[in-house]
Design an enzyme around this catalytic site. Structure first.
Site, PDB file in Angstrom:
ATOM      1  N   ASP A   1      80.506  87.452  27.857  1.00 26.75           N
ATOM      2  CA  ASP A   1      79.539  88.240  27.072  1.00 26.75           C
ATOM      3  C   ASP A   1      78.232  88.630  27.699  1.00 26.75           C
ATOM      4  O   ASP A   1      78.257  89.166  28.785  1.00 26.75           O
ATOM      5  CB  ASP A   1      79.320  87.650  25.693  1.00 26.75           C
ATOM      6  CG  ASP A   1      78.911  88.727  24.706  1.00 26.75           C
ATOM      7  OD1 ASP A   1      79.449  89.825  24.778  1.00 26.75           O
ATOM      8  OD2 ASP A   1      78.062  88.472  23.888  1.00 26.75           O
TER       9      ASP A   1
ATOM     10  N   GLU B   1      71.702  88.040  28.435  1.00 30.99           N
ATOM     11  CA  GLU B   1      70.573  87.098  28.567  1.00 30.99           C
ATOM     12  C   GLU B   1      70.634  86.280  29.871  1.00 30.99           C
ATOM     13  O   GLU B   1      69.591  85.764  30.263  1.00 30.99           O
ATOM     14  CB  GLU B   1      70.538  86.138  27.364  1.00 30.99           C
ATOM     15  CG  GLU B   1      70.007  86.760  26.104  1.00 30.99           C
ATOM     16  CD  GLU B   1      70.965  87.777  25.503  1.00 30.99           C
ATOM     17  OE1 GLU B   1      70.436  88.749  24.942  1.00 30.99           O
ATOM     18  OE2 GLU B   1      72.182  87.636  25.597  1.00 30.99           O
TER      19      GLU B   1
ATOM     20  N   ASP C   1      31.388 109.048 -50.065  1.00 31.45           N
ATOM     21  CA  ASP C   1      30.825 110.230 -49.419  1.00 31.45           C
ATOM     22  C   ASP C   1      29.425 109.891 -48.924  1.00 31.45           C
ATOM     23  O   ASP C   1      28.850 108.845 -49.253  1.00 31.45           O
ATOM     24  CB  ASP C   1      30.786 111.352 -50.472  1.00 31.45           C
ATOM     25  CG  ASP C   1      30.540 112.722 -49.867  1.00 31.45           C
ATOM     26  OD1 ASP C   1      30.514 112.831 -48.624  1.00 31.45           O
ATOM     27  OD2 ASP C   1      30.388 113.679 -50.640  1.00 31.45           O
TER      28      ASP C   1
ATOM     29  N   GLU D   1      26.991 108.502 -43.806  1.00 31.12           N
ATOM     30  CA  GLU D   1      26.702 108.576 -42.367  1.00 31.12           C
ATOM     31  C   GLU D   1      25.586 107.610 -41.910  1.00 31.12           C
ATOM     32  O   GLU D   1      25.619 107.258 -40.733  1.00 31.12           O
ATOM     33  CB  GLU D   1      26.323 110.014 -41.986  1.00 31.12           C
ATOM     34  CG  GLU D   1      27.482 110.975 -42.006  1.00 31.12           C
ATOM     35  CD  GLU D   1      27.946 111.313 -43.424  1.00 31.12           C
ATOM     36  OE1 GLU D   1      29.154 111.506 -43.609  1.00 31.12           O
ATOM     37  OE2 GLU D   1      27.093 111.362 -44.329  1.00 31.12           O
TER      38      GLU D   1
ATOM     39  N   ASP E   1      33.272 119.126 -45.291  1.00 34.17           N
ATOM     40  CA  ASP E   1      32.916 120.321 -46.055  1.00 34.17           C
ATOM     41  C   ASP E   1      33.162 121.574 -45.217  1.00 34.17           C
ATOM     42  O   ASP E   1      32.247 122.165 -44.653  1.00 34.17           O
ATOM     43  CB  ASP E   1      31.448 120.239 -46.493  1.00 34.17           C
ATOM     44  CG  ASP E   1      31.191 119.045 -47.397  1.00 34.17           C
ATOM     45  OD1 ASP E   1      32.161 118.548 -47.996  1.00 34.17           O
ATOM     46  OD2 ASP E   1      30.032 118.613 -47.493  1.00 34.17           O
TER      47      ASP E   1
END
Length: 1583
Positions: free
Chosen positions: A388, A391, A1275, A1278, A1380
């Site tokens: 093989d 290396e 009503d 606020e 309104d």
């Protein structure tokens, strides 16, 4: 090697056991080593000296007593010294490029060398600073036949290099680590094994100046490299000589260049080899290879090369192929080439001795035998037989006959190599090669094979570059042939089965490996991208990043050219570019391509967020071009499954090319440039271009080389070399400029100073600051000059003077720029030019959020008035409450400030997780900013690093860039589209008795918006602040909040759908109230009923007309002089009337106003209120604040501006007749009662209010006067008044006229318009005092729950409350009417907008006054409004006193029939509507649903506001234009059925004009839904 004390003593060493076993217990004493014999001798190249061994025991025998030291001053930056045996020639590495030095000593050296005499040592010092770089006196020289050792003291622990190993970090761990070097066939693992290659070079970074040096030991024997904390390193080898080279540089990159130029510059790879490659060991057959090729081609994956491993061979014999399984292999290369792809084969070095399968001789072996090419046994003649790879690898130990017992196979000292056996998995060490004994040349095997292979390539390739890839046995200089810079791991892993997540993340980072190859071993699952599915996330992300790779291949190829010509690194450690920053010295989970492209991958499982380091430079996101807001710090990068971090460094120009599926295809495509500007708006770059295949193009000058520079808005494209003509007639066709702070408005193209015509296009993204020039035709190989002009993008301005009447002087006093735009006066003339003055310190991260301090930079502080001087230190808190919801809060932690007392539904502790969180948050430190990004897409949905941020006592401002122009919400104001107009509009929020009027702040305060992102995702943002505020929308797109008190407390919900945004928001603030079924019926009201008989007659007429009708109202007319909880004499019959209509199945609702008259002599609500201390008072007194309240309903001649009329509304003085001809203020002063304002926050007030409701409902002193109402209409809360402030005036000018007045109606009059004084003292339920200044807009909110509690306690039913003033969470207790309005055609569409907005705000029970409140309604208008109003959740016809009647029976029989018909449809569908109300109450769904909520993928729906849905399924398309008999309706992509005919209309995804005669409203049911219904009746009671 284990060692005991006795052995240590025998070696003459010191013994000192340590608790840390990694520390040597046995170490040299001072009598080891060598000394200089005589003096050093000068030579032509430097010096030499004789070294004598000091008397001491031998470690391993065969010590060489006399050695020769030779020093060579080879260059100013390179010093060599070697130590040899003067008597015996020892093995020296036969290096192809490193030849004997024949020159003279260099001059002007950057180093100084000192030879220490006794014991011997070499000390190398940097001349410029006197720093010792290389000092061998730390340990003794050892020089024996098979044991050589030298230790080196270093100046820092920044040691990099030496290999090949698997390091857990890039910088060496100096805690006594030993790394073996000896090439070996062993796969990478977590162990400290010696792997395939041997690289003996290391680099040491000395300090933050960048000064660095490298050390190279040219020795190929088995060795060890030891690092220790001194810091020091030791080389320990078992043969050859000690041959050291030291390279000096001013930077790490320069050191690498010095080294690479010395050992051999990398070869220039072929262009195609930079493409993506696929491989696998053991495909099994060529058919399987083709299947892999075809399936990956089919996905459109960029893919250039296919590799086959040894399975293509016949019995694994090189230069053969398997004629059964790979029978068509000779034609396979052609098959690949036809698609523009390449074919790569594997070769192993070992040659079989066996015949071929058919019995014929194996030619390669026969030819090798004839040439005697084999590695031989120790006799030098007999061929060594093994198996093989290079290396050299062997699958038997040594040879088939074993290895001899000698000092080569079993040396006296064996380094700590794998298995501690020299010939494990390789050849016997006494084997003979041409270069010498295998003992000496083992680690050179792959190097020698690469040389031979390269020579073969040159001989067969007809001058074309062929890619040579080697696995192992690399030695210093193998890069010349296998391109060591062209490296990469096996993508997705070689061993073991990969996982989808691992392979996906690996494909992302592998797209930026120089050698980009997916490869794995036999026996494991396939892992090519396409095997995971053609439309899998892995394929999508692989294609995405490979396309980026191919786009940037010209840049990458240029980097390889620079590596080839000057030794530059391609894959570059961050520290090479940013060595002055110590934090980069250990950055090893990010890397650079060259100097400019920063890659930040995800490297851990289950992670979608990483800590990435952003070096000290300008950086841009590759995908968007957006500039990063951080630098020189760690930051969190959110990288979901399909993302990796990719950033371009400012100051560089990147050549690009439109990608293709192969490099053959991409090289035909248009080219471009990405210009990333630095802090100085400059950049530079280069491009190398040749044919990509031929060898010798650089040497023959057959290439194009460009230098690019940008400065002062000029791009120079300079062709330095232009000796190559590309056959594809390539052109630069597009240029992107990142960091263009101003819009590029024009570009000129010149060649040789002559301007050319150019038909290019320019686009500019003001958010990302990216200019894109397309349509250019700049021919490759020619030089050009491009000049551009820039103008400030006015859309990017942020208003620096939002107060009225800006002037240049006022503007410049604030340090801002004055530049009016006369063509558009809405664009702010005064705008910021510098960053905000805050920076972040002390960031603390937790799993559930972060905290940080904000510090004011006084140098950047702008001029301010006293109460708007910025607070110097603030606190930021970010909490990740839920996966879909976060909070970020900014406040003064040193001084308590008012915070909104509205409770939210927050988890006790945050419940989000990193994995599931939909968002990521980052803080920009200087200047301060917060960025929120959607994880799934990377979209930035909040980015407040803008110049506007400031935080003072009475002025707080913050801006954010937006993800798109599509913003919905904020209220309560009237506007003309559902989507907010982003063209420089400012909207005030401060509750006020203001009829709906364009841009005027009205009844409610809703600081919430929903935003769509460009991809259709949605998110919502709430600012929990109740002080007077305004919000500016600008086309950047961006918005700016300005508030005059409290803190910044933001909540963000992430959807990601619009409907989920509302559900998540209402989960936070509270789900909408569940109304009673009867309240979904039709309702009638009028301000101005003269008496109860008029109401009774109306009821009778409606019943006679058989018009569905459930609820009747009485407005304030029923009261005595408008006093709450009273009945006027004209309404004495009201209790009986209420009882009568309730007996008939109807319901009754009365109105209540909040103020209580203080002028009555016997008025229990007031006297009990005084007793219970319920009224708002002046601060620090016991005095009630009184205001005048005479009028409510105004003439609408000027649409909401205040005009008196005859309608008396609130209490007026007893026993007077009002002279209405007097001016309004005169009437108020003469006739108006003193009105007190209950403080509904107080617990006592809530109880008082409930008791008054109970008294009125039951009237215990006279039950006949009890009014059995079913609902309450509150009503004027606020709160409203009919004078500004209070009787006698207000007392705190600062609060009533603060330094900054938001954009409110009548801005010049301050905050007290039609409302009480701001200094009014109120008390929260826990007794905390608060100013009306802070809680004014919570007044209606605070009244609503006590009202519902009182109603339900007296009726014992669900009931309904209708409130005019709202705040987030009001919907938990009440519905809301839109106020309104006016009898006008434009109000129809505005009512739809209003209802859709209140759907966002969590108030489902909404509707407008049908037919209009102000003005006389008209017949056709009222018909169309009745049709539309039949589909309001709150369906009420209501108008004012003094106008004509407009109830259905007041018109004619046709009107009655139309009203009856459409209300019967409503009543038929009430079960469906009621179910929608339940869904809203239980889950937070919308009832009135914008079309975009169901079809957000269809961008057309994002603009639709003249149609709406009931829930998901009923589409209402009303007529809202006068005289119209058709309607242009949009039908989203669904099946739609006409409600009236049941027919499938067959239209989807388009507008369609529908017939709409006066009596008809178009209704359509969406396919796929079931709508519950019920036969209608005249009331819900009879359902």
């Amino acid at each position: 090697m284990s060692l005991d004390q006795s052995t240590c003593n025998l070696r003459g060493c010191c013994w000192s056991p340590q608790s840390d076993t990694s520390v040597p217990w046995c170490f040299f004493s001072s009598n080891h080593g060598y000394r200089v014999d005589g003096s050093t001798r000068s030579t032509q190249a430097g010096f030499e000296a004789t070294l004598k061994r000091l008397p001491s025991p031998s470690l391993f025998g065969n010590d060489i007593d006399t050695v020769l030291l030779t020093g060579e001053y080879q260059t100013a930056n390179r010093f060599r010294f070697k130590i040899t045996d003067p008597k015996t020639q020892r093995f020296e590495v036969p290096h192809e490029h490193v030849q004997p030095f024949t020159g003279s000593a260099a001059s002007n050296l950057n180093y100084r060398v000192e030879v220490k005499q006794n014991p011997f040592g070499i000390v190398v010092t940097r001349v410029s600073n006197g720093r010792v770089l290389f000092d061998t006196t730390i340990g003794p020289l050892q020089y024996a036949d098979q044991f050589l050792q030298l230790s080196i003291k270093l100046p820092s622990i920044n040691i990099y290099g030496v290999g090949e190993h698997v390091h857990k970090q890039y910088r060496h761990d100096v805690n006594w680590k030993t790394w073996p070097m000896f090439s070996r066939d062993i796969g990478p693992s977590a162990e400290m094994h010696n792997l395939y290659g041997v690289q003996t070079f290391f680099l040491c970074l000395e300090d933050s100046t960048g000064a660095s040096f490298g050390v190279f030991l040219m020795n190929s024997n088995a060795m060890e490299f030891v690092v220790q904390p001194a810091p020091a390193v030791t080389y320990r080898t078992i043969g050859g000589i000690l041959d050291f080279y030291i390279f000096l540089g001013n930077t790490p990159e320069q050191v690498v260049q010095e080294y690479i130029k010395f050992v051999g510059l990398p070869a220039l790879p072929s262009y195609w080899s930079l493409g993506f490659q696929l491989s696998r060991w053991n495909y099994g057959s060529l058919d399987e290879v083709k299947r892999v090729v075809e399936r990956n081609r089919a996905t459109g994956l960029p893919y250039d090369a296919q590799v086959t491993d040894i399975d293509y061979m016949e019995e694994r014999k090189d230069f053969t192929y398997d004629k059964v399984n790979f029978q068509d292999l000779p034609q396979f290369a052609d098959y690949m080439h036809e698609y523009g792809q390449k074919y790569i084969i594997i070769l192993d070095p070992a040659i079989s001795t066996q015949n071929l399968a058919d019995g014929s001789p194996y030619g390669s072996y026969i030819r090798g035998e004839s040439k005697k090419v084999w590695v031989n046994e120790s006799d030098g003649v007999t061929a060594l037989i093994g198996e093989d790879m290079n290396e050299v690898s062997n699958f038997v130990q040594g040879s088939k006959d074993g290895c001899a017992t000698n000092d080569l196979n079993y040396p006296p000292f064996t380094p700590s190599i794998l298995d501690r056996l020299m010939f494990s998995k390789t050849l016997c060490m006494d084997a003979v090669q041409k270069w010498g004994k295998h003992y000496d040349v083992h680690s050179l095997y792959g190097y020698s094979m690469a040389i031979s292979t390269k020579k073969l390539d040159i001989s067969i390739s007809e001058n074309q570059k062929i890619c040579v890839e080697t696995r192992g046995a690399t030695y210093c200089t193998s890069n010349t042939f296998w391109f060591s810079f062209k490296i990469g791991a096996d993508i997705c892993g070689f061993f073991d089965d990969t996982t989808e997540e691992l392979c996906r993340r690996w494909m992302q980072v592998g797209a930026f490996y120089p050698f980009s190859r997916n490869h794995n071993a036999e026996g494991y699952i396939p892992q090519d991208p396409a095997v995971f599915g053609a439309d899998s996330a892995l394929v999508r992300t692989s294609k995405y990043y490979l396309n980026i790779r191919y786009t940037l291949l010209p840049y990458l190829y240029t980097l390889f050219y620079k590596a080839h010509t000057q030794g530059d690194t391609v894959v570059r450690p961050v520290l090479h570019e940013f060595y002055t920053d110590e934090l980069t010295w250990n950055v090893d989970r990010q890397f650079l391509w060259g100097p400019g492209l920063l890659i930040s991958p995800v490297l851990d499982p289950g992670v979608d967020e990483i800590q990435a380091y952003v070096p000290d430079a300008v950086w841009y996101e590759y995908e968007t071009g957006a500039k990063l807001n951080v630098r020189k710090q760690w930051t969190d990068l959110y990288l979901p499954a399909d993302k990796l971090g990719l950033h371009l460094r400012g100051g560089y120009i990147y050549p690009t090319q439109e990608p293709g599926n192969t490099t053959v295809a991409s090289r035909r495509n248009p080219m471009g440039l990405i210009i990333a500007l630095d802090d100085n708006n400059a950049a530079s770059g280069d491009l190398f271009w040749d044919d990509g295949e031929s060898t010798g193009t650089v040497e023959s000058n057959n290439y194009i080389y460009y230098q690019f520079t940008v400065s002062n808005n000029v791009l120079e494209i300079n062709a330095i070399n232009s000796n190559y003509a590309d056959p594809n007639n390539l052109k630069f066709e597009e240029i992107k400029i990142l960091g263009a702070l101003q819009e590029i408005t024009s570009v000129t193209v010149s060649q040789n100073n002559v301007e050319e015509s150019s038909t290019h296009n320019i686009t500019y993204n003001p958010i990302e600051k990216v200019a894109h020039i397309t349509g250019l035709q700049l021919e490759l190989g020619k030089s050009y000059t491009l000049r551009w002009t820039q103008e400030p993008n006015v859309n990017g301005r942020f208003d620096c003077y939002p107060s009225p009447d800006p002037t240049q002087a006022k503007c410049e006093q604030l340090g801002c720029i004055w530049e009016p735009v006369t063509s558009n006066l809405d664009i702010p003339p005064c705008y910021y030019s510098s960053d905000n003055a805050y920076s972040i310190e002390n960031v603390e991260y937790t799993s559930s959020g972060l905290t940080a301090n904000l510090t004011l930079n006084s140098a950047n502080t702008r001029a301010n008035e006293e109460f708007i001087t910025p607070i110097s230190t603030l606190r930021l808190e970010v909490k990740y409450h839920l996966n879909n919801m976060l909070q970020f809060k900014i406040y003064d932690y040193q001084n308590a400030r008012y915070e909104v007392p509205v409770p939210l539904n927050l988890p006790t502790t945050p419940m989000s997780t990193d994995a599931e969180r939909l968002y990521e948050v980052s803080v920009q430190k200087r200047p301060f900013g917060i960025q929120v990004r959607r994880k799934s897409t990377g979209t930035v949905i909040w980015n407040s690093q803008l110049p506007t941020f400031t935080f003072s006592d009475m002025f707080i401002q913050i801006s954010t860039r937006l993800a798109s122009q599509y913003i919905y919400g904020f209220g309560e104001t009237e506007h003309t589209m559902f989507r907010r107009n982003m063209s420089w509009n400012t909207w005030g929020m401060f509750t006020r008795d203001q009829a709906p009027t364009y841009k005027l702040n009205s009844y409610g305060y809703q600081p919430f918006y929903m935003a769509l992102e460009e991809d259709g995702n949605a998110h919502g943002v709430l600012l929990l602040n109740s002080n007077a505020m305004d919000v500016t929308f600008q086309p950047t797109p961006a918005l700016t909040y300005r508030t005059i008190g409290g803190i910044l407390d933001f909540y963000m919900v992430l959807g990601p759908t619009p409907e989920l945004v509302v559900q998540e928001y209402t989960a936070l603030i509270g789900r909408p109230v569940m109304p009673p079924y009867w309240s979904l019926g039709f309702q009638l009201c009028r301000y101005g009923y003269r008496n109860d008989s008029e109401i009774s007659q109306l009821v009778d007429e409606m019943q006679a007309a058989e018009i569905p009708y459930d609820v009747q109202y009485a407005d304030i007319d029923y009261m005595e002089r408008q006093l709450d909880f009273t009945i006027g004499t004209r309404f004495d019959g009201l209790p009986a009337l209420v009882n009568r209509i309730k007996a008939q199945g109807m319901r009754f609702i009365i109105i209540l106003d909040p103020t209580i008259s203080g002028n009555e002599t016997n008025y229990p609500p007031f006297s009990r209120g005084v007793q219970d201390d319920v009224f708002i008072k002046w601060p620090n007194t016991n005095d009630i604040i009184y205001s005048k309240v005479l009028f409510l309903k105004k003439s609408d001649d000027s649409r909401g501006l205040m005009y008196p009329s005859e309608q008396h509304v609130w209490p007026f003085l007893p026993g007077v007749d009002v002279n209405e001809s007097l001016p309004e203020q005169t009437q108020i002063q003469i006739y108006g009662a003193h009105a007190a304002f209950p403080d509904f926050f107080r617990n006592s007030t809530a109880e008082w209010w409930k008791r008054e409701i109970l008294e009125f409902y039951n009237h215990p002193t006279n039950p006949s006067r009890s009014v059995k109402f079913d609902g309450l209409w509150i009503d004027m809360n606020e709160p409203a008044a009919f004078m500004n402030g209070a009787i006698g005036g207000c007392r705190n000018e600062l609060l009533n006229m603060p330094p900054y007045i938001p954009h409110l109606g009548l801005r010049s009059e301050g905050l007290i318009v039609k409302t009480p004084c701001m200094e009014g003292q109120q008390y929260l339920p826990d007794g905390t005092p608060v100013r009306h200044y802070d809680v004014h807009s919570l007044y209606g909110w605070s009244q609503t729950k006590p009202t519902l509690d009182g109603l339900q306690s007296v009726t014992n039913e669900r009931g309904i409350v209708i409130t005019r003033s709202t705040y987030p969470s009001s919907g938990k207790w009440a519905g809301h009417w839109l106020g309104d309005n006016t009898a006008a055609w434009d109000q129809l569409a505005k009512s739809i907008i209003g209802m859709m907005e209140f759907s966002l705000f969590g108030i489902s029970y909404t509707g407008a006054d049908i037919c209009g409140f102000f003005r006389d309604s008209q017949y056709e208008l009222c018909v169309r409004w009745m049709q539309l109003g039949a589909f309001y959740p709150y369906s009420r016809n209501h108008n004012q006193k003094g106008t004509r009647r407009q109830d259905p029976v007041s018109w004619n029989s046709t009107f009655v029939e139309i009203s009856r018909h459409v209300l019967n449809i409503r009543y038929t569908l009430l079960p469906y509507l009621y179910t929608l109300m339940y869904d809203a109450h239980a889950h937070g769904s919308t009832v009135i649903r914008p079309v975009l909520h169901e079809f957000v993928e269809d961008r057309t729906t994002w603009e639709i506001y003249e149609q709406f849905l009931w829930g998901p399924a009923l589409l209402i398309s009303p007529v809202m234009q006068e005289d119209a008999r058709t309607v242009n309706a949009y039908f989203p992509n669904a099946r739609w059925y006409d409600y009236h005919t049941d027919e499938n209309i067959g239209v989807r995804g388009e507008f369609r004009v529908l017939a709409a005669p006066l009596e008809h409203i178009n209704l359509h049911i969406r396919g796929g839904h079931i709508l519950a219904w019920q036969r209608p009746a005249n009331t819900t009671f009879y359902r």
